[in-house]
Design an enzyme around this catalytic site. Structure first.
Site, short mmCIF file in Angstrom:
data_model
loop_
_atom_site.label_atom_id
_atom_site.label_comp_id
_atom_site.label_asym_id
_atom_site.label_seq_id
_atom_site.Cartn_x
_atom_site.Cartn_y
_atom_site.Cartn_z
N LEU A 1 0.97 -1.72 0.16
CA LEU A 1 -0.24 0.29 0.16
C LEU A 1 1.34 1.44 -0.04
O LEU A 1 2.19 1.66 0.51
CB LEU A 1 -1.34 -0.30 1.46
N HIS B 1 -3.82 4.23 -1.75
CA HIS B 1 -4.71 3.10 -1.46
C HIS B 1 -5.06 3.49 -0.22
O HIS B 1 -6.67 3.64 -0.31
CB HIS B 1 -3.95 1.92 -0.94
N GLY C 1 -9.34 3.92 -7.54
CA GLY C 1 -8.84 4.62 -7.98
C GLY C 1 -9.01 5.15 -9.54
O GLY C 1 -8.16 4.69 -10.68
P1 AMP Z 1 -3.76 -2.00 -6.83
O1 AMP Z 1 -3.35 -2.18 -5.41
O2 AMP Z 1 -2.67 -0.88 -7.74
O3 AMP Z 1 -4.65 -3.11 -7.30
O4 AMP Z 1 -4.81 -0.61 -6.65
C1 AMP Z 1 -6.16 -1.07 -5.85
C2 AMP Z 1 -6.44 0.23 -5.97
O5 AMP Z 1 -5.68 1.75 -5.74
C3 AMP Z 1 -7.38 0.45 -7.26
O6 AMP Z 1 -8.70 1.42 -6.91
C4 AMP Z 1 -6.52 1.67 -8.00
O7 AMP Z 1 -6.74 1.95 -9.10
C5 AMP Z 1 -5.99 2.47 -6.48
N1 AMP Z 1 -4.98 3.25 -6.74
C6 AMP Z 1 -3.50 2.37 -7.14
N2 AMP Z 1 -2.55 3.74 -7.82
C7 AMP Z 1 -3.37 4.63 -6.94
C8 AMP Z 1 -3.12 6.19 -6.89
N3 AMP Z 1 -1.39 6.58 -7.02
N4 AMP Z 1 -3.94 6.96 -7.26
C9 AMP Z 1 -5.15 6.86 -6.94
N5 AMP Z 1 -5.58 5.49 -6.60
C10 AMP Z 1 -4.59 4.33 -6.69
#
Ligand code: AMP
Length: 280
Positions: free
Chosen positions: A33, A37, A147
């Site tokens: 995270l 996140h 995100g």
């Molecule tokens: P992940 O762990 O990469 O699958 O991401 C989990 C959630 O966090 C997803 O909805 C992503 O779009 C969101 N997320 C990942 N990176 C970012 C970021 N830099 N800003 C905002 N949300 C993010």
């Protein structure tokens, strides 16, 4: 905060809150995270009484030559961060629990998954929509948080939730960035030092597009060619530079109204994606 591995146990725990009518907020993640996140978790915390964060590196959304095995993992650190943010449950299932022997059901959103990342990662969104459907069925949240960083994913999931009458509110939060503009991502940890210094060019290229559109440019091909010039100097390979309609994710030629400018490029051994929405 409880860390729960078992699907049954989580469902049992959540039943209690649901009986009391407490709103459940859900943030699905693959862990490792970062502030991106956490911004989702904070919003969920504000708007709900029960907060569930899932941490599951979903094999179904990785291609055969992708980084499933080496995707970064650190449950201990993630748990500390979640605890600090007031998360109630971390759901941390094993792959075998999510995809037991004989597993055969997949969810596929058509159309929206064909352009952008769908073109380069053919089974990716089928894996995403399948696991998110499963997680939605397990957690049964009132609201789920995603995100803007993964804009296509958020659009695909919103479509799925609506098409399948899931009755879950989908909220999309802005992209969290490093000071130099690089979109935060768990994978950034694996950027080489040279890659890390080159990586902010992705956002700079997006900003160039934003500036051009704001100052009256309407020819998508011209804008993309300017972006390509800038990005080629930093990237080892560009998968796509696209300007699409954020409703149907189809390429636009002449810019009108709101567009999504999106990039996927290989820098320092990692595939980086980023996007901005611009209104002409
Ligand atoms: P992940 O762990 O990469 O699958 O991401 C989990 C959630 O966090 C997803 O909805 C992503 O779009 C969101 N997320 C990942 N990176 C970012 C970021 N830099 N800003 C905002 N949300 C993010």
């Amino acid at each position: 905060m409880k860390i729960i591995h078992s699907i049954n146990k989580l469902q049992k725990e959540l039943r209690r809150g649901r009986k009391k009518g407490l709103p459940v907020g859900f943030v699905p993640t693959m862990g490792f995270l970062h502030e991106g996140h956490l911004s989702l978790i904070r919003r969920a915390r504000k708007e709900n009484k029960v907060i569930v964060v899932s941490i599951f590196v979903n094999p179904a959304q990785f291609g055969p030559n992708e980084d499933y095995k080496k995707y970064p993992r650190d449950l201990r650190k993630d748990a500390a961060l979640c605890k600090k943010e007031g998360v109630d449950y971390i759901f941390y299932p094993a792959v075998k629990a999510m995809y037991p022997e004989g597993y055969s059901t997949y969810v596929k959103v058509e159309g929206l998954t064909e352009n952008l990342c769908g073109k380069y990662r053919p089974a990716h969104f089928r894996g995403v929509t399948t696991v998110v459907s499963k997680l939605f069925n397990i957690v049964r949240p009132d609201t789920a948080y995603f995100g803007q960083k993964d804009a296509q994913q958020a659009i695909v999931i919103r479509r799925m939730a609506e098409d399948l009458n899931m009755g879950i509110r989908i909220k999309v939060m802005p992209t969290a960035r490093e000071k130099d503009g690089l979109a935060m991502s768990s994978r950034n940890a694996y950027l080489s030092p040279d890659g890390r210094s080159a990586a902010p060019t992705v956002y700079r290229a997006l900003q160039l597009a934003g500036d051009l559109i704001k100052s009256g440019s309407r020819d998508a091909a011209k804008i993309k060619s300017g972006m390509r010039k800038m990005l080629s100097a930093a990237a080892d390979k560009i998968d796509y530079i696209s300007i699409v309609n954020p409703e149907d994710l189809k390429d636009v030629k002449k810019i009108k109204g709101k567009v999504l400018v999106a990039v996927a490029a290989w820098i320092g051994g990692m595939r980086l994606i980023d996007n901005i929405e611009v209104k002409a």
